[in-house]
Motif scaffolding. Sequence first.
Motif, PDB file in Angstrom:
ATOM      1  N   LEU A   1       0.828  -1.210   0.000  1.00 26.76           N
ATOM      2  CA  LEU A   1       0.000   0.000   0.000  1.00 26.76           C
ATOM      3  C   LEU A   1       0.862   1.259   0.000  1.00 26.76           C
ATOM      4  CD1 LEU A   1      -2.920  -0.999   2.384  1.00 26.76           C
ATOM      5  CD2 LEU A   1      -3.010  -0.685  -0.097  1.00 26.76           C
ATOM      6  N   TYR A   2       1.987   1.206   0.674  1.00 18.90           N
ATOM      7  CA  TYR A   2       2.928   2.320   0.670  1.00 18.90           C
ATOM      8  C   TYR A   2       3.413   2.580  -0.757  1.00 18.90           C
ATOM      9  CZ  TYR A   2       7.235   4.845   1.882  1.00 18.90           C
ATOM     10  OH  TYR A   2       8.251   5.766   1.971  1.00 18.90           O
ATOM     11  N   VAL A   3       3.765   1.515  -1.453  1.00 20.98           N
ATOM     12  CA  VAL A   3       4.207   1.616  -2.839  1.00 20.98           C
ATOM     13  C   VAL A   3       3.053   2.076  -3.732  1.00 20.98           C
ATOM     14  CG1 VAL A   3       4.973   0.245  -4.822  1.00 20.98           C
ATOM     15  CG2 VAL A   3       6.083  -0.033  -2.604  1.00 20.98           C
ATOM     16  N   GLY A   4       1.854   1.553  -3.479  1.00 26.98           N
ATOM     17  CA  GLY A   4       0.682   1.957  -4.258  1.00 26.98           C
ATOM     18  C   GLY A   4       0.389   3.437  -4.129  1.00 26.98           C
ATOM     19  N   LEU A   5       0.527   3.963  -2.912  1.00 24.47           N
ATOM     20  CA  LEU A   5       0.318   5.394  -2.705  1.00 24.47           C
ATOM     21  C   LEU A   5       1.341   6.213  -3.486  1.00 24.47           C
ATOM     22  CD1 LEU A   5      -1.288   7.590  -1.237  1.00 24.47           C
ATOM     23  CD2 LEU A   5       0.322   7.379   0.657  1.00 24.47           C
ATOM     24  N   PHE A   6       2.579   5.749  -3.492  1.00 26.76           N
ATOM     25  CA  PHE A   6       3.621   6.429  -4.256  1.00 26.76           C
ATOM     26  C   PHE A   6       3.309   6.354  -5.759  1.00 26.76           C
ATOM     27  CE2 PHE A   6       7.965   6.535  -6.155  1.00 26.76           C
ATOM     28  CZ  PHE A   6       8.298   7.816  -5.764  1.00 26.76           C
ATOM     29  N   ALA A   7       2.813   5.215  -6.222  1.00 19.70           N
ATOM     30  CA  ALA A   7       2.432   5.064  -7.636  1.00 19.70           C
ATOM     31  C   ALA A   7       1.297   6.023  -7.987  1.00 19.70           C
ATOM     32  CB  ALA A   7       2.016   3.620  -7.918  1.00 19.70           C
ATOM     33  N   ILE A   8       0.334   6.169  -7.078  1.00 24.21           N
ATOM     34  CA  ILE A   8      -0.764   7.110  -7.298  1.00 24.21           C
ATOM     35  C   ILE A   8      -0.216   8.519  -7.425  1.00 24.21           C
ATOM     36  CG2 ILE A   8      -2.758   8.209  -6.181  1.00 24.21           C
ATOM     37  CD1 ILE A   8      -3.424   5.394  -5.038  1.00 24.21           C
TER      38      ILE A   8
ATOM     39  N   ILE B   1       7.679   6.814 -19.333  1.00 26.76           N
ATOM     40  CA  ILE B   1       7.065   7.245 -18.073  1.00 26.76           C
ATOM     41  C   ILE B   1       6.620   6.036 -17.263  1.00 26.76           C
ATOM     42  CG2 ILE B   1       5.087   8.464 -17.075  1.00 26.76           C
ATOM     43  CD1 ILE B   1       5.368  10.459 -19.433  1.00 26.76           C
ATOM     44  N   TYR B   2       5.953   5.089 -17.912  1.00 26.14           N
ATOM     45  CA  TYR B   2       5.514   3.879 -17.191  1.00 26.14           C
ATOM     46  C   TYR B   2       6.713   3.109 -16.646  1.00 26.14           C
ATOM     47  CZ  TYR B   2       0.864   4.490 -19.227  1.00 26.14           C
ATOM     48  OH  TYR B   2      -0.365   4.972 -19.589  1.00 26.14           O
ATOM     49  N   PHE B   3       7.758   3.008 -17.440  1.00 22.86           N
ATOM     50  CA  PHE B   3       8.962   2.312 -16.979  1.00 22.86           C
ATOM     51  C   PHE B   3       9.528   3.008 -15.742  1.00 22.86           C
ATOM     52  CE2 PHE B   3      13.542   1.589 -16.896  1.00 22.86           C
ATOM     53  CZ  PHE B   3      13.597   0.198 -16.952  1.00 22.86           C
ATOM     54  N   PHE B   4       9.642   4.328 -15.794  1.00 17.84           N
ATOM     55  CA  PHE B   4      10.152   5.101 -14.654  1.00 17.84           C
ATOM     56  C   PHE B   4       9.280   4.901 -13.418  1.00 17.84           C
ATOM     57  CE2 PHE B   4       9.793   9.004 -12.140  1.00 17.84           C
ATOM     58  CZ  PHE B   4      11.094   9.086 -11.649  1.00 17.84           C
ATOM     59  N   ILE B   5       7.975   4.960 -13.590  1.00 11.27           N
ATOM     60  CA  ILE B   5       7.070   4.786 -12.451  1.00 11.27           C
ATOM     61  C   ILE B   5       7.264   3.407 -11.826  1.00 11.27           C
ATOM     62  CG2 ILE B   5       4.640   4.550 -11.760  1.00 11.27           C
ATOM     63  CD1 ILE B   5       3.976   6.757 -13.813  1.00 11.27           C
ATOM     64  N   TYR B   6       7.299   2.368 -12.670  1.00 10.61           N
ATOM     65  CA  TYR B   6       7.453   1.020 -12.104  1.00 10.61           C
ATOM     66  C   TYR B   6       8.785   0.853 -11.381  1.00 10.61           C
ATOM     67  CZ  TYR B   6       7.804  -3.748 -11.008  1.00 10.61           C
ATOM     68  OH  TYR B   6       7.969  -4.886 -10.267  1.00 10.61           O
ATOM     69  N   VAL B   7       9.861   1.245 -12.022  1.00 10.84           N
ATOM     70  CA  VAL B   7      11.186   1.047 -11.418  1.00 10.84           C
ATOM     71  C   VAL B   7      11.302   1.847 -10.113  1.00 10.84           C
ATOM     72  CG1 VAL B   7      13.663   1.424 -11.758  1.00 10.84           C
ATOM     73  CG2 VAL B   7      12.292   0.409 -13.574  1.00 10.84           C
TER      74      VAL B   7
ATOM     75  N   PHE C   1      -1.798  -2.744 -10.425  1.00 14.21           N
ATOM     76  CA  PHE C   1      -0.959  -3.535 -11.326  1.00 14.21           C
ATOM     77  C   PHE C   1       0.487  -3.535 -10.827  1.00 14.21           C
ATOM     78  CE2 PHE C   1       0.539  -3.945 -16.027  1.00 14.21           C
ATOM     79  CZ  PHE C   1       0.751  -5.302 -15.860  1.00 14.21           C
ATOM     80  N   ILE C   2       0.985  -2.384 -10.423  1.00 16.11           N
ATOM     81  CA  ILE C   2       2.354  -2.288  -9.890  1.00 16.11           C
ATOM     82  C   ILE C   2       2.495  -3.134  -8.635  1.00 16.11           C
ATOM     83  CG2 ILE C   2       3.973  -0.726  -8.721  1.00 16.11           C
ATOM     84  CD1 ILE C   2       3.091   1.425 -10.792  1.00 16.11           C
ATOM     85  N   MET C   3       1.551  -3.016  -7.704  1.00  9.74           N
ATOM     86  CA  MET C   3       1.648  -3.771  -6.457  1.00  9.74           C
ATOM     87  C   MET C   3       1.620  -5.273  -6.712  1.00  9.74           C
ATOM     88  SD  MET C   3      -0.578  -1.492  -3.736  1.00  9.74           S
ATOM     89  CE  MET C   3      -2.092  -1.574  -4.668  1.00  9.74           C
ATOM     90  N   LEU C   4       0.794  -5.719  -7.645  1.00 11.65           N
ATOM     91  CA  LEU C   4       0.737  -7.147  -7.945  1.00 11.65           C
ATOM     92  C   LEU C   4       2.001  -7.622  -8.646  1.00 11.65           C
ATOM     93  CD1 LEU C   4      -3.020  -7.560  -8.955  1.00 11.65           C
ATOM     94  CD2 LEU C   4      -1.922  -8.072  -6.761  1.00 11.65           C
ATOM     95  N   LEU C   5       2.566  -6.793  -9.529  1.00  6.53           N
ATOM     96  CA  LEU C   5       3.837  -7.162 -10.166  1.00  6.53           C
ATOM     97  C   LEU C   5       4.958  -7.278  -9.140  1.00  6.53           C
ATOM     98  CD1 LEU C   5       4.018  -5.104 -13.491  1.00  6.53           C
ATOM     99  CD2 LEU C   5       3.962  -7.582 -13.248  1.00  6.53           C
ATOM    100  N   ILE C   6       4.959  -6.382  -8.167  1.00  7.72           N
ATOM    101  CA  ILE C   6       5.984  -6.434  -7.117  1.00  7.72           C
ATOM    102  C   ILE C   6       5.810  -7.696  -6.279  1.00  7.72           C
ATOM    103  CG2 ILE C   6       6.692  -5.340  -4.941  1.00  7.72           C
ATOM    104  CD1 ILE C   6       6.306  -2.631  -6.414  1.00  7.72           C
ATOM    105  N   GLN C   7       4.558  -8.051  -5.996  1.00  9.25           N
ATOM    106  CA  GLN C   7       4.283  -9.204  -5.141  1.00  9.25           C
ATOM    107  C   GLN C   7       4.627 -10.517  -5.822  1.00  9.25           C
ATOM    108  OE1 GLN C   7       0.529  -9.308  -2.997  1.00  9.25           O
ATOM    109  NE2 GLN C   7       0.230 -11.403  -3.655  1.00  9.25           N
ATOM    110  N   PHE C   8       4.276 -10.671  -7.104  1.00  4.01           N
ATOM    111  CA  PHE C   8       4.506 -11.923  -7.806  1.00  4.01           C
ATOM    112  C   PHE C   8       5.851 -11.899  -8.513  1.00  4.01           C
ATOM    113  CE2 PHE C   8      -0.141 -11.577  -7.530  1.00  4.01           C
ATOM    114  CZ  PHE C   8      -0.381 -12.721  -6.769  1.00  4.01           C
ATOM    115  N   LYS C   9       6.500 -13.030  -8.525  1.00  8.97           N
ATOM    116  CA  LYS C   9       7.844 -13.170  -9.102  1.00  8.97           C
ATOM    117  C   LYS C   9       8.796 -12.142  -8.479  1.00  8.97           C
ATOM    118  CE  LYS C   9       6.947 -16.036 -12.679  1.00  8.97           C
ATOM    119  NZ  LYS C   9       7.543 -17.306 -12.872  1.00  8.97           N
ATOM    120  N   PRO C  10       8.951 -12.144  -7.146  1.00  4.56           N
ATOM    121  CA  PRO C  10       9.748 -11.116  -6.475  1.00  4.56           C
ATOM    122  C   PRO C  10      11.235 -11.135  -6.850  1.00  4.56           C
ATOM    123  CG  PRO C  10       9.136 -12.844  -4.940  1.00  4.56           C
ATOM    124  CD  PRO C  10       8.403 -13.120  -6.206  1.00  4.56           C
TER     125      PRO C  10
END
Length: 189
Positions: free
Chosen positions: A70-77, A168-174, A117-126
Amino acid sequence: MDKKTLVGEKQLERVGEIHNKVFEANKEYLNYWLHNTFLHWDFWLSFVFTVAPWVVFIIVRKKTSTHRLLYVGLFAIFLSSWFDFLGVMYGLWYYTGKVFPSMPSYMPWDFSILPVFIMLLIQFKPNMKAHWKGVFFATVGTCIGEPFFKWLGFYVTLKWNGWYSFAIYFFIYVSCHRLSRVSNFDLIE
């Protein structure tokens, strides 16, 4: 108007005039939204796009990682909304079918779809490399997400090449992935 300011009176008046134009445009859009979007099919579809990703997240999230995600999700938002705000403000694109008429960005995309989507990508295949996940995230956003929302008529580009979105999407995810790896914070004493 308060005359005791450090800013000159002419500047205050000019900015006030611009503010009034923005206020009137927002009033006009609110009226349009109330009569042409609110409770119509595009409103309800956008509402589903806002709620459904969070339902999926609640069901499939790793419970022990909830706070970190959720911390990461807030940052993504924050990141996605800021980039979106800039794009709308500079006339690069705009949105229809909004859930809320006061938001300059498209709430389902910035507040639900991207962060979940970001939070689930981080969670799966860590153990997968962040840059590969970033390429995957950027590809899905650029090649599937944006064209789909254009097809719906919710996303209209004016002076924007969709491939700019890839970076932009790449930067946000990384950035979000890096933040997710912070193990602790210094205590403030």
